[in-house]
Design an enzyme around this catalytic site. Sequence first.
Site, PDB file in Angstrom:
ATOM      1  CD  GLN A 102      -3.056   0.857   0.394  1.00  0.00           C
ATOM      2  OE1 GLN A 102      -3.522  -0.250   0.201  1.00  0.00           O
ATOM      3  NE2 GLN A 102      -3.512   1.911  -0.193  1.00  0.00           N
ATOM      4  CG  PHE A 103       2.060   3.508  -3.672  1.00  0.00           C
ATOM      5  CD1 PHE A 103       2.133   4.869  -3.936  1.00  0.00           C
ATOM      6  CD2 PHE A 103       1.181   2.723  -4.395  1.00  0.00           C
ATOM      7  CE1 PHE A 103       1.331   5.429  -4.921  1.00  0.00           C
ATOM      8  CE2 PHE A 103       0.376   3.267  -5.366  1.00  0.00           C
ATOM      9  CZ  PHE A 103       0.444   4.631  -5.637  1.00  0.00           C
ATOM     10  CB  THR A 104      -1.977   5.203  -1.145  1.00  0.00           C
ATOM     11  OG1 THR A 104      -2.618   4.132  -0.466  1.00  0.00           O
ATOM     12  CG2 THR A 104      -2.050   5.001  -2.650  1.00  0.00           C
TER      13      THR A 104
END
Length: 149
Positions: free
Chosen positions: A78-80
């Site tokens: 989950q890079f966000t």
Amino acid sequence: MRAVAQRVAHAEVEVDGEIVGRIDRGLLVYLGAAKEDVESDVDYVAGKLANLRIFEDDQGKMSRSVLDVGGAVLVVSQFTLFGDVRRGRRPSFDDAAPPDLARLRYEEVCTRLRAMGLRVETGRFRAHMDVRSQVDGPVTILLDSRKLF
């Protein structure tokens, strides 16, 4: 590294119509890596996840870890989690690790959790994923290896 850990009754990840990861009781973890993350960040997050005392004991107190209850962990990249919206409305992802480093750190966390005796399922790195879960509690914990929160 940053992680959002949710205590779940069950969770699953689907990619292109295929279930790629599924657990019953345990933790659903959204995991993001930063550009500056090193092995000590991996160790911190994996250790915290395995030992978070967020499962209830016989008296109803949160004093057991996912290890204690024989649970599993579903880890979703989950890079966000590194989206910065302090300036404007469109998130900046400048602090997120580039894909090759992010994948390495993600896999290292999963490897460490497995080495601690946990069953670990995963999503698919860099894929569009549909995540379904039944959050228990709800109990949601935020982790940051730099201890920013």
